[in-house]
Write a protein that holds these residues in place. Structure first.
Motif, PDB file in Angstrom:
ATOM      1  N   ALA A   1       0.640  -1.330   0.036  1.00 43.45           N
ATOM      2  CA  ALA A   1      -0.053   0.003  -0.042  1.00 43.45           C
ATOM      3  C   ALA A   1       0.883   1.177  -0.111  1.00 43.45           C
ATOM      4  CB  ALA A   1      -0.957  -0.148   1.051  1.00 43.45           C
ATOM      5  N   TRP A   2       1.884   1.253   0.908  1.00 43.79           N
ATOM      6  CA  TRP A   2       2.967   2.373   0.976  1.00 43.79           C
ATOM      7  C   TRP A   2       3.351   2.666  -0.414  1.00 43.79           C
ATOM      8  CZ3 TRP A   2       8.034   2.905  -0.107  1.00 43.79           C
ATOM      9  CH2 TRP A   2       8.619   4.243   0.347  1.00 43.79           C
ATOM     10  N   THR A   3       4.098   1.638  -1.356  1.00 46.25           N
ATOM     11  CA  THR A   3       4.491   1.708  -2.572  1.00 46.25           C
ATOM     12  C   THR A   3       3.597   2.343  -3.481  1.00 46.25           C
ATOM     13  OG1 THR A   3       5.998  -0.097  -1.995  1.00 46.25           O
ATOM     14  CG2 THR A   3       5.538   0.345  -4.388  1.00 46.25           C
ATOM     15  N   ALA A   4       2.378   1.836  -3.503  1.00 48.40           N
ATOM     16  CA  ALA A   4       1.346   2.205  -4.337  1.00 48.40           C
ATOM     17  C   ALA A   4       1.268   3.718  -4.328  1.00 48.40           C
ATOM     18  CB  ALA A   4       0.077   1.521  -4.322  1.00 48.40           C
ATOM     19  N   ALA A   5       0.968   4.038  -2.870  1.00 51.01           N
ATOM     20  CA  ALA A   5       0.600   5.692  -2.446  1.00 51.01           C
ATOM     21  C   ALA A   5       2.041   6.531  -2.824  1.00 51.01           C
ATOM     22  CB  ALA A   5       0.349   5.801  -1.172  1.00 51.01           C
ATOM     23  N   SER A   6       3.106   6.021  -2.509  1.00 51.11           N
ATOM     24  CA  SER A   6       4.248   6.781  -2.951  1.00 51.11           C
ATOM     25  C   SER A   6       4.777   6.951  -4.177  1.00 51.11           C
ATOM     26  CB  SER A   6       5.539   5.911  -2.091  1.00 51.11           C
ATOM     27  OG  SER A   6       6.701   6.802  -2.292  1.00 51.11           O
ATOM     28  N   PHE A   7       4.436   5.973  -5.083  1.00 50.39           N
ATOM     29  CA  PHE A   7       4.669   6.190  -6.469  1.00 50.39           C
ATOM     30  C   PHE A   7       3.422   6.402  -7.401  1.00 50.39           C
ATOM     31  CE2 PHE A   7       8.287   3.828  -4.739  1.00 50.39           C
ATOM     32  CZ  PHE A   7       9.401   4.362  -5.542  1.00 50.39           C
ATOM     33  N   LYS A   8       2.563   6.464  -6.771  1.00 48.04           N
ATOM     34  CA  LYS A   8       1.290   6.829  -7.549  1.00 48.04           C
ATOM     35  C   LYS A   8       0.829   5.975  -8.398  1.00 48.04           C
ATOM     36  CE  LYS A   8       1.523  11.576  -5.725  1.00 48.04           C
ATOM     37  NZ  LYS A   8       2.062  11.259  -4.742  1.00 48.04           N
ATOM     38  N   MET A   9       0.949   4.686  -8.295  1.00 48.32           N
ATOM     39  CA  MET A   9       0.754   3.726  -9.476  1.00 48.32           C
ATOM     40  C   MET A   9       0.543   2.369  -8.686  1.00 48.32           C
ATOM     41  SD  MET A   9       4.502   3.200 -11.189  1.00 48.32           S
ATOM     42  CE  MET A   9       3.949   2.488 -12.692  1.00 48.32           C
ATOM     43  N   ASN A  10      -0.132   1.501  -9.394  1.00 51.31           N
ATOM     44  CA  ASN A  10      -0.441   0.203  -8.680  1.00 51.31           C
ATOM     45  C   ASN A  10       0.806  -0.564  -8.739  1.00 51.31           C
ATOM     46  OD1 ASN A  10      -3.226   0.900  -8.405  1.00 51.31           O
ATOM     47  ND2 ASN A  10      -3.747  -0.005 -10.384  1.00 51.31           N
ATOM     48  N   THR A  11       1.241  -1.404  -7.784  1.00 47.03           N
ATOM     49  CA  THR A  11       2.373  -2.412  -7.769  1.00 47.03           C
ATOM     50  C   THR A  11       2.553  -3.266  -8.758  1.00 47.03           C
ATOM     51  OG1 THR A  11       1.299  -3.531  -6.194  1.00 47.03           O
ATOM     52  CG2 THR A  11       2.659  -1.807  -5.244  1.00 47.03           C
TER      53      THR A  11
ATOM     54  N   ILE B   1      15.107   0.780  -2.965  1.00 40.59           N
ATOM     55  CA  ILE B   1      14.578   1.757  -1.918  1.00 40.59           C
ATOM     56  C   ILE B   1      14.281   0.838  -1.096  1.00 40.59           C
ATOM     57  CG2 ILE B   1      13.083   3.684  -1.629  1.00 40.59           C
ATOM     58  CD1 ILE B   1      13.500   4.527  -4.441  1.00 40.59           C
ATOM     59  N   PRO B   2      14.219   1.116   0.432  1.00 42.57           N
ATOM     60  CA  PRO B   2      13.690   0.532   1.507  1.00 42.57           C
ATOM     61  C   PRO B   2      12.136   0.528   1.480  1.00 42.57           C
ATOM     62  CG  PRO B   2      15.485   1.584   2.476  1.00 42.57           C
ATOM     63  CD  PRO B   2      15.226   2.005   0.791  1.00 42.57           C
ATOM     64  N   ARG B   3      11.305  -0.273   1.827  1.00 41.06           N
ATOM     65  CA  ARG B   3      10.157  -0.444   1.651  1.00 41.06           C
ATOM     66  C   ARG B   3       9.414  -0.487   0.317  1.00 41.06           C
ATOM     67  NH1 ARG B   3       6.700   3.271   5.668  1.00 41.06           N
ATOM     68  NH2 ARG B   3       5.312   1.436   5.139  1.00 41.06           N
ATOM     69  N   VAL B   4       9.967  -0.407  -0.689  1.00 40.88           N
ATOM     70  CA  VAL B   4       9.517  -0.627  -2.119  1.00 40.88           C
ATOM     71  C   VAL B   4       9.095  -2.169  -2.279  1.00 40.88           C
ATOM     72  CG1 VAL B   4       9.761  -0.593  -4.586  1.00 40.88           C
ATOM     73  CG2 VAL B   4      10.270   1.477  -3.111  1.00 40.88           C
ATOM     74  N   THR B   5       7.994  -2.353  -2.506  1.00 37.66           N
ATOM     75  CA  THR B   5       7.331  -3.848  -2.633  1.00 37.66           C
ATOM     76  C   THR B   5       6.808  -3.814  -4.258  1.00 37.66           C
ATOM     77  OG1 THR B   5       7.040  -4.020  -0.358  1.00 37.66           O
ATOM     78  CG2 THR B   5       6.259  -5.731  -1.550  1.00 37.66           C
ATOM     79  N   ALA B   6       7.458  -4.124  -5.159  1.00 39.70           N
ATOM     80  CA  ALA B   6       7.168  -4.107  -6.315  1.00 39.70           C
ATOM     81  C   ALA B   6       6.756  -5.498  -7.102  1.00 39.70           C
ATOM     82  CB  ALA B   6       8.421  -3.613  -7.414  1.00 39.70           C
ATOM     83  N   VAL B   7       5.662  -5.938  -6.373  1.00 45.91           N
ATOM     84  CA  VAL B   7       4.795  -7.012  -6.911  1.00 45.91           C
ATOM     85  C   VAL B   7       3.436  -6.843  -6.621  1.00 45.91           C
ATOM     86  CG1 VAL B   7       6.649  -8.784  -5.841  1.00 45.91           C
ATOM     87  CG2 VAL B   7       4.794  -7.978  -4.344  1.00 45.91           C
ATOM     88  N   GLY B   8       2.312  -7.770  -7.357  1.00 44.31           N
ATOM     89  CA  GLY B   8       1.033  -7.269  -7.364  1.00 44.31           C
ATOM     90  C   GLY B   8       0.415  -7.220  -5.899  1.00 44.31           C
ATOM     91  N   GLY B   9      -0.616  -6.511  -5.709  1.00 43.16           N
ATOM     92  CA  GLY B   9      -1.489  -6.616  -4.535  1.00 43.16           C
ATOM     93  C   GLY B   9      -1.548  -4.948  -4.044  1.00 43.16           C
ATOM     94  N   GLY B  10      -0.865  -4.148  -4.493  1.00 47.72           N
ATOM     95  CA  GLY B  10      -1.078  -2.687  -4.085  1.00 47.72           C
ATOM     96  C   GLY B  10      -1.740  -1.839  -5.087  1.00 47.72           C
ATOM     97  N   LEU B  11      -2.975  -1.446  -4.854  1.00 52.97           N
ATOM     98  CA  LEU B  11      -3.735  -0.357  -5.546  1.00 52.97           C
ATOM     99  C   LEU B  11      -3.771   0.984  -5.101  1.00 52.97           C
ATOM    100  CD1 LEU B  11      -6.735  -2.915  -6.531  1.00 52.97           C
ATOM    101  CD2 LEU B  11      -4.368  -2.560  -7.958  1.00 52.97           C
ATOM    102  N   LEU B  12      -3.608   1.985  -6.188  1.00 54.45           N
ATOM    103  CA  LEU B  12      -4.230   3.235  -5.521  1.00 54.45           C
ATOM    104  C   LEU B  12      -5.642   3.291  -5.214  1.00 54.45           C
ATOM    105  CD1 LEU B  12      -2.328   5.333  -8.146  1.00 54.45           C
ATOM    106  CD2 LEU B  12      -1.812   5.373  -5.742  1.00 54.45           C
ATOM    107  N   ILE B  13      -6.054   4.115  -4.405  1.00 55.09           N
ATOM    108  CA  ILE B  13      -7.365   4.530  -4.164  1.00 55.09           C
ATOM    109  C   ILE B  13      -7.667   5.849  -4.614  1.00 55.09           C
ATOM    110  CG2 ILE B  13      -9.112   4.944  -2.411  1.00 55.09           C
ATOM    111  CD1 ILE B  13      -7.680   2.767  -0.801  1.00 55.09           C
ATOM    112  N   GLU B  14      -8.279   6.190  -5.888  1.00 56.72           N
ATOM    113  CA  GLU B  14      -8.408   7.571  -6.240  1.00 56.72           C
ATOM    114  C   GLU B  14     -10.219   7.435  -6.610  1.00 56.72           C
ATOM    115  OE1 GLU B  14      -4.673   8.654  -8.780  1.00 56.72           O
ATOM    116  OE2 GLU B  14      -5.921   6.915  -9.543  1.00 56.72           O
TER     117      GLU B  14
END
Length: 167
Positions: free
Chosen positions: A88-98, A117-130
């Motif tokens: 969730a943090w990764t999606a919010a931080s980069f403003k894109m789904n993981t 980058i610490p905490r970046v989790t570049a795998v499926g499962g993170g979606l932006l809420i817009e």
């Protein structure tokens, strides 16, 4: 002398008008989810995964990446809450789904270093809420057998709150 005073008065009025415009340009308003909305999204995502037979953790963060809600199903792995938060943090931080970030940062690409980058989790499962043209945050799911399945559960959480946020 009269013209000088008139000129100074006109300049003062213009400066005052400029200052008022600058003050409004110095701040902005944002929309935030309530904790109840974040919990509703997390609960719907958890229910979706549970109905598919997956034990997962779900996290919802605000637009700044700060945690608003975390749920962990009783048999979800010990690593899943932190992973869901980081998705969730990764999606919010980069403003894109993981899932999209995973594609954009594959090994050998110019952006592959982002994965370091610490905490970046570049795998499926993170979606932006817009909604209504505004970013509200992101939802992360961890624990399904694959990232696309985490995405599907996260989508159920997102869908549960979109109507509320679009109003």
């Amino acid at each position: 002398m009269k013209n000088a005073i008139a000129s100074m008065l006109a300049a003062a009025i213009l400066l005052g008008a400029h200052s008022a415009a600058s003050a409004s340009d110095a701040s902005f308003a944002i929309r935030l989810m309530t904790p109840e909305t974040a919990l509703k999204a997390a609960s719907a995502a958890l229910a979706s995964c549970r109905s598919a037979g997956f034990q997962v953790a779900v996290a919802v963060v605000d637009r700044s990446g700060l945690i608003q809600a975390v749920l962990r199903d009783r048999f979800a792995g010990a690593h899943t809450p932190e992973t869901a938060i980081n998705k969730a943090w990764t999606a919010a931080s980069f403003k894109m789904n993981t899932t999209a970030l995973a594609q954009a940062t594959q090994s050998g690409t110019a952006s592959s270093g982002i994965r370091q980058i610490p905490r970046v989790t570049a795998v499926g499962g993170g979606l932006l809420i817009e909604a209504a043209g505004a970013p509200y945050g992101a939802i992360g799911v961890s624990g399904a057998p694959a990232g696309d399945l985490d995405d599907k559960c996260a989508r159920a959480g997102l869908d549960a709150v979109l109507d509320d946020l679009n109003l």
